[in-house]
Design a protein around this motif. Structure first.
Motif, PDB file in Angstrom:
ATOM      1  N   CYS A 111     -20.034 -34.294 -82.523  1.00  0.00           N
ATOM      2  CA  CYS A 111     -20.371 -33.718 -81.212  1.00  0.00           C
ATOM      3  C   CYS A 111     -19.706 -34.482 -80.080  1.00  0.00           C
ATOM      4  O   CYS A 111     -19.235 -33.887 -79.114  1.00  0.00           O
ATOM      5  CB  CYS A 111     -21.879 -33.710 -81.022  1.00  0.00           C
ATOM      6  SG  CYS A 111     -22.627 -35.336 -81.215  1.00  0.00           S
ATOM      7  N   SER A 112     -19.648 -35.816 -80.220  1.00  0.00           N
ATOM      8  CA  SER A 112     -19.097 -36.584 -79.103  1.00  0.00           C
ATOM      9  C   SER A 112     -17.594 -36.335 -78.980  1.00  0.00           C
ATOM     10  O   SER A 112     -17.034 -36.368 -77.895  1.00  0.00           O
ATOM     11  CB  SER A 112     -19.418 -38.077 -79.242  1.00  0.00           C
ATOM     12  OG  SER A 112     -18.830 -38.585 -80.390  1.00  0.00           O
ATOM     13  N   VAL A 113     -16.955 -36.030 -80.124  1.00  0.00           N
ATOM     14  CA  VAL A 113     -15.523 -35.713 -80.075  1.00  0.00           C
ATOM     15  C   VAL A 113     -15.327 -34.345 -79.408  1.00  0.00           C
ATOM     16  O   VAL A 113     -14.410 -34.144 -78.619  1.00  0.00           O
ATOM     17  CB  VAL A 113     -14.929 -35.695 -81.506  1.00  0.00           C
ATOM     18  CG1 VAL A 113     -13.467 -35.293 -81.479  1.00  0.00           C
ATOM     19  CG2 VAL A 113     -15.110 -37.046 -82.180  1.00  0.00           C
ATOM     20  N   ALA A 114     -16.237 -33.417 -79.730  1.00  0.00           N
ATOM     21  CA  ALA A 114     -16.070 -32.041 -79.238  1.00  0.00           C
ATOM     22  C   ALA A 114     -16.452 -31.882 -77.773  1.00  0.00           C
ATOM     23  O   ALA A 114     -15.930 -30.996 -77.098  1.00  0.00           O
ATOM     24  CB  ALA A 114     -16.919 -31.094 -80.087  1.00  0.00           C
ATOM     25  N   CYS A 157     -22.454 -26.100 -72.416  1.00  0.00           N
ATOM     26  CA  CYS A 157     -21.502 -25.163 -73.037  1.00  0.00           C
ATOM     27  C   CYS A 157     -21.878 -24.840 -74.483  1.00  0.00           C
ATOM     28  O   CYS A 157     -21.498 -23.811 -75.010  1.00  0.00           O
ATOM     29  CB  CYS A 157     -20.086 -25.715 -72.971  1.00  0.00           C
ATOM     30  SG  CYS A 157     -19.830 -27.146 -74.044  1.00  0.00           S
ATOM     31  N   GLY A 158     -22.583 -25.740 -75.147  1.00  0.00           N
ATOM     32  CA  GLY A 158     -23.060 -25.474 -76.508  1.00  0.00           C
ATOM     33  C   GLY A 158     -22.039 -25.739 -77.595  1.00  0.00           C
ATOM     34  O   GLY A 158     -22.295 -25.463 -78.778  1.00  0.00           O
ATOM     35  N   LEU A 159     -20.868 -26.302 -77.256  1.00  0.00           N
ATOM     36  CA  LEU A 159     -19.851 -26.581 -78.283  1.00  0.00           C
ATOM     37  C   LEU A 159     -20.407 -27.513 -79.361  1.00  0.00           C
ATOM     38  O   LEU A 159     -20.143 -27.347 -80.539  1.00  0.00           O
ATOM     39  CB  LEU A 159     -18.639 -27.260 -77.639  1.00  0.00           C
ATOM     40  CG  LEU A 159     -17.471 -26.369 -77.254  1.00  0.00           C
ATOM     41  CD1 LEU A 159     -16.381 -27.192 -76.604  1.00  0.00           C
ATOM     42  CD2 LEU A 159     -16.925 -25.672 -78.502  1.00  0.00           C
ATOM     43  N   CYS A 160     -21.166 -28.503 -78.916  1.00  0.00           N
ATOM     44  CA  CYS A 160     -21.726 -29.487 -79.849  1.00  0.00           C
ATOM     45  C   CYS A 160     -22.698 -28.826 -80.819  1.00  0.00           C
ATOM     46  O   CYS A 160     -22.779 -29.196 -81.984  1.00  0.00           O
ATOM     47  CB  CYS A 160     -22.429 -30.601 -79.083  1.00  0.00           C
ATOM     48  SG  CYS A 160     -23.619 -29.963 -77.895  1.00  0.00           S
ATOM     49  N   VAL A 161     -23.423 -27.792 -80.330  1.00  0.00           N
ATOM     50  CA  VAL A 161     -24.412 -27.117 -81.178  1.00  0.00           C
ATOM     51  C   VAL A 161     -23.701 -26.490 -82.374  1.00  0.00           C
ATOM     52  O   VAL A 161     -24.132 -26.615 -83.524  1.00  0.00           O
ATOM     53  CB  VAL A 161     -25.189 -26.039 -80.377  1.00  0.00           C
ATOM     54  CG1 VAL A 161     -26.176 -25.302 -81.260  1.00  0.00           C
ATOM     55  CG2 VAL A 161     -25.891 -26.672 -79.192  1.00  0.00           C
ATOM     56  N   SER A 162     -22.563 -25.826 -82.076  1.00  0.00           N
ATOM     57  CA  SER A 162     -21.884 -25.136 -83.166  1.00  0.00           C
ATOM     58  C   SER A 162     -21.150 -26.109 -84.077  1.00  0.00           C
ATOM     59  O   SER A 162     -20.947 -25.836 -85.256  1.00  0.00           O
ATOM     60  CB  SER A 162     -20.920 -24.094 -82.614  1.00  0.00           C
ATOM     61  OG  SER A 162     -20.049 -24.711 -81.705  1.00  0.00           O
ATOM     62  N   ILE A 163     -20.781 -27.275 -83.566  1.00  0.00           N
ATOM     63  CA  ILE A 163     -19.972 -28.179 -84.398  1.00  0.00           C
ATOM     64  C   ILE A 163     -20.834 -29.093 -85.269  1.00  0.00           C
ATOM     65  O   ILE A 163     -20.393 -29.577 -86.312  1.00  0.00           O
ATOM     66  CB  ILE A 163     -18.994 -28.995 -83.512  1.00  0.00           C
ATOM     67  CG1 ILE A 163     -17.745 -29.328 -84.319  1.00  0.00           C
ATOM     68  CG2 ILE A 163     -19.606 -30.281 -82.996  1.00  0.00           C
ATOM     69  CD1 ILE A 163     -16.498 -29.258 -83.537  1.00  0.00           C
ATOM     70  N   CYS A 164     -22.075 -29.326 -84.891  1.00  0.00           N
ATOM     71  CA  CYS A 164     -22.908 -30.296 -85.627  1.00  0.00           C
ATOM     72  C   CYS A 164     -23.166 -29.808 -87.059  1.00  0.00           C
ATOM     73  O   CYS A 164     -23.801 -28.779 -87.265  1.00  0.00           O
ATOM     74  CB  CYS A 164     -24.239 -30.508 -84.917  1.00  0.00           C
ATOM     75  SG  CYS A 164     -25.343 -31.568 -85.888  1.00  0.00           S
TER      76      CYS A 164
END
Ligand SMILES: Cc1cc2nc3c(=O)[nH]c(=O)nc-3n(C[C@H](O)[C@H](O)[C@H](O)COP(=O)(O)OP(=O)(O)OC[C@H]3O[C@@H](n4cnc5c(N)ncnc54)[C@H](O)[C@@H]3O)c2cc1C
Ligand code: SF4
Ligand code: SF4
Length: 660
Positions: free
Chosen positions: A631-634, A587-594
């Motif tokens: 990232c692990s939270v997201a 999904c890439g959520l982690c990419v944007s949040i890091c």
């Protein structure tokens, strides 16, 4: 099942006063996996650590929990202690029964119960710990300094003197920053150019320093020891290698515009050197105002240049270079005084800022050092200064103190009296802050020897009456209104972060506070480091500072850089994020949040039902990851886990708490 030890620390009486440490140790003996538990006065002390090491050997421990102070304080102490006894350092958990228990509770019974709970959670976690191993990364022995004001220059010289190559980059045409615009400097009143110019020349001539002006950082990839920086070198339209700096082009250029360096109090040509001592002392063409570049007409500079240095075809250049460390020294900008409408700022020509006055006082400024009013060139006799304009003002969103203004206003009053003995200065103030060596004495001299009249209170309105300015306010010491007829009003505009500071912070992956000042890793203990390893701060970009403080911080940052570059290789963080590709939905959520730009999506192919399927999954760059855990939270699929803080471990802690 792992064999776990528990060591409960008294921290003298810090913990022991509110927690029955012996009882915590006694209860810990019943926790699953615990084969040894004890308490001791100071676990971090030499005898305390020896006791732990002996217990590791005697009881063949796989891991241990220290119930003590904050891990921020002693986690590395206890990890090293484990390492010395042959245990993997990541098999240690420190639980905090001081800040999170004894210091915040008064009831010993309840404090003891809470400590038992916290310790049980630690034991549950360590039972799921896995040994972790750090990797090493090479170090590129070169530094980049962004911003060539006094802080950047000092940092670059110090790093270069330590033997490492430095690129000193500034987006302006010359180095120097605000100090180049300042006339004389408090508290010694030495001429700013006289102390700055030798530094600029020293940096320019240093064999280890490369100066890149009129350039900006466009992108930063990589990580500590290996930052790949994309730099945009803007087109100067002058080949600096051919240019001899003769100045003929500027002399003949027909296009005159207001000079930014002179705070719009003077003019410059379209091809120009911003100030006489500029380094590099080579002109640049301002494309917006150049007749040739904007209208296709003129080209006089090209015709007169004896060396053929003018090059209208020049284009911006993008270069990518690798650096081991970065110092950010991008300074500040003056608060926009037009936000104080009641002062007529921006509307009334004779309401100016401190930096305008610096240029009016400067011998090479627009008036050759003669103080004249911008409106009509008249020499002012009554000058009103207003302090804290854009500082310590919640209503304007600037609750902080700009630190240099109290002193530079005292300096302005002193210099004015020297230049215009008949002039009288009135200074409106809220407080006078002079916390620096010889600062209080300097301020006292401004009052006692240079006749500066300090009026405690705020100005409510300034308006024009004929050729005078009426300054209306209140003397809060006498408790009565005050009105002064002035010739010139100088606003001590506060320091603001650079308008694009947040963009640069995002590019670099560093953090900033609510105002836009870059934040240090720790205000007391790590004042020049950022949260991103390998990126350091110097000068006023971290918060308002005067020159001595900017220089001191720059040298401190340089020492940090030199110590980093002196290492053969760096140890990478072991507690980094790990993506379980089987669970990752891409999904890439982690990419944007890091915040460290450590994650990217990659394509993998996998065998499904006898065929091959391609899909997208996250991939963590172990060098860039700082183990923040965002990232692990997201991650909605629980695919992303932080080593040493996996979802499994955290749930085990929650379970342990519920088993009370
Ligand atoms: C009116 C006035 C008078 C003062 N008088 C005194 C005094 O007498 N004594 C004293 O001790 N202090 C004085 N100060 C304070 C002094 O100006 C600062 O302490 C000093 O300039 C801070 O230096 P710096 O290098 O951190 O920042 P700056 O001087 O602001 O330099 C920052 C540099 O970074 C560059 N830059 C910014 N953003 C970027 C970017 N994104 N990329 C590349 N480059 C960038 C800028 O072009 C600039 O060259 C005065 C300040 C003012 C406003
Ligand atoms: S071409 Fe541009 S910079 Fe050159 S002289 Fe003409 S206006 Fe000035
Ligand atoms: S005329 Fe040519 S050599 Fe002289 S300053 Fe201008 S660009 Fe440089």
């Amino acid at each position: 099942m792992k064999r776990i030890g528990v060591f409960v620390c008294h921290c003298g009486t810090n913990i022991a006063n509110t927690v029955d440490c012996a009882k915590v140790a006694e209860r810990a003996k019943d926790f699953p996996g615990v084969v040894f538990a004890c308490d001791y006065k100071y676990m971090c002390s030499e005898p305390g650590q020896v006791m732990i090491q002996e217990a590791i050997g005697e009881h063949n421990l796989d891991g241990y929990v220290v119930a003590a102070c904050s891990p921020r304080m002693h986690e590395s102490t206890f990890r090293k202690c484990a390492e010395r006894a042959g245990m993997n350092p990541y098999m240690v958990e420190q639980v905090n029964i001081r800040e999170q228990c004894s210091w915040v509770h008064a009831d010993k019974t309840k404090g003891t119960e809470k400590s038992i709970d916290i310790t049980r959670m630690g034991v549950a976690k360590v039972a799921k710990n896995e040994p972790l191993f750090s990797t090493t990364i090479p170090v590129t022995k070169r530094a980049l300094v962004i911003g060539a004001g006094i802080a950047g220059i000092q940092a670059a010289i110090d790093i270069a003197d330590a033997g490492y190559p430095v690129t000193l980059l500034d987006r302006e045409h010359s180095m120097g920053g605000k100090m180049a615009q300042v006339d004389k400097t408090f508290p010694t009143l030495d001429c700013s150019a006289c102390i700055l110019t030798p530094k600029m020349v020293e940096a320019a001539q240093h064999p280890n320093i490369e100066i890149v002006t009129y350039a900006e950082v466009e992108a930063v990839d990589g990580f500590v020891g290996n930052f790949d920086v994309t730099i945009r070198k803007k087109a100067r339209y002058v080949d600096v290698n051919k240019c001899t700096g003769c100045g003929l082009c500027s002399e003949k250029c027909p296009k005159k515009v207001v000079s930014e360096f002179e705070m719009k109090l003077g003019t410059r040509k379209a091809i120009y050197v911003p100030f006489p001592q500029a380094v590099p002392n080579k002109p640049v063409i301002d494309a917006k105002n150049c007749r040739y570049l904007s209208e296709g007409k003129c080209g006089v500079c090209k015709k007169v240049c004896p060396t053929g240095a003018v090059d209208f075809e020049q284009k911006d250049e993008l270069i990518v270079e690798r650096f081991g460390a970065i110092v950010v020294a991008t300074g500040f900008e003056q608060f926009d005084i037009s936000k104080y409408e009641e002062y007529g700022a921006g509307r009334i020509a004779d309401v100016i800022t401190g930096l305008h006055l610096e240029r009016l006082m400067n011998a090479s400024g627009p008036t050759m050092g003669k103080i004249k009013r911008p409106s009509d060139g008249k020499v002012p006799e009554r000058i009103v200064f207003i302090k804290c304009v854009g500082s310590r003002d919640e209503a304007k969103g600037r609750p902080y103190c700009s630190r240099a203004c109290c002193m530079y206003v005292a300096k302005h009053a002193t210099l004015l009296k020297e230049k215009l003995p008949a002039a009288k200065s009135y200074i409106f103030y809220m407080d006078v802050r002079t916390a620096g060596k010889n600062y209080e004495e300097f301020y006292a001299r401004a009052q006692n020897e240079y006749d500066a009249q300090y009026i405690r209170g705020r100005v409510s309105k300034i308006f024009q009456a004929g050729d005078k300015l009426i300054v209306r306010g209140e003397d809060s010491l006498l408790g009565r209104p005050v009105e002064i007829e002035a010739d010139l009003v100088v606003l001590a505009a506060g320091m603001d972060p650079q308008q694009d500071a947040k963009d640069l912070a995002r590019t670099l992956g560093i953090s900033y506070d609510q105002h836009g000042w870059f934040t240090e890793a720790h205000p007391k203990l790590r004042p020049v480091e950022t949260h991103t390893a390998g990126i350091f701060l110097a000068g006023a970009c971290q918060g308002p500072k005067d020159i001595p403080d900017s220089v001191a911080q720059a040298s401190a940052a340089a020492v940090k850089v030199a110590s980093l570059l002196s290492k053969k290789e760096l140890t990478a963080e072991a507690q980094t994020a790990r993506c379980d590709e089987a669970y990752c939905s891409g999904c890439g959520l982690c990419v944007s949040i890091c915040p460290y730009k450590a994650i990217e999506l990659k394509r993998i192919s996998e065998r499904v039902h006898g065929g091959t399927r391609e899909r997208q999954v996250s991939s963590v760059n172990q060098g860039l990851c700082q183990g923040c855990g965002a990232c692990s939270v997201a991650c909605p699929s629980s695919a992303m886990n932080l080593k040493g803080f996996s979802n499994d471990q955290i749930l085990a802690e929650v379970d342990a708490l519920c088993q009370r």
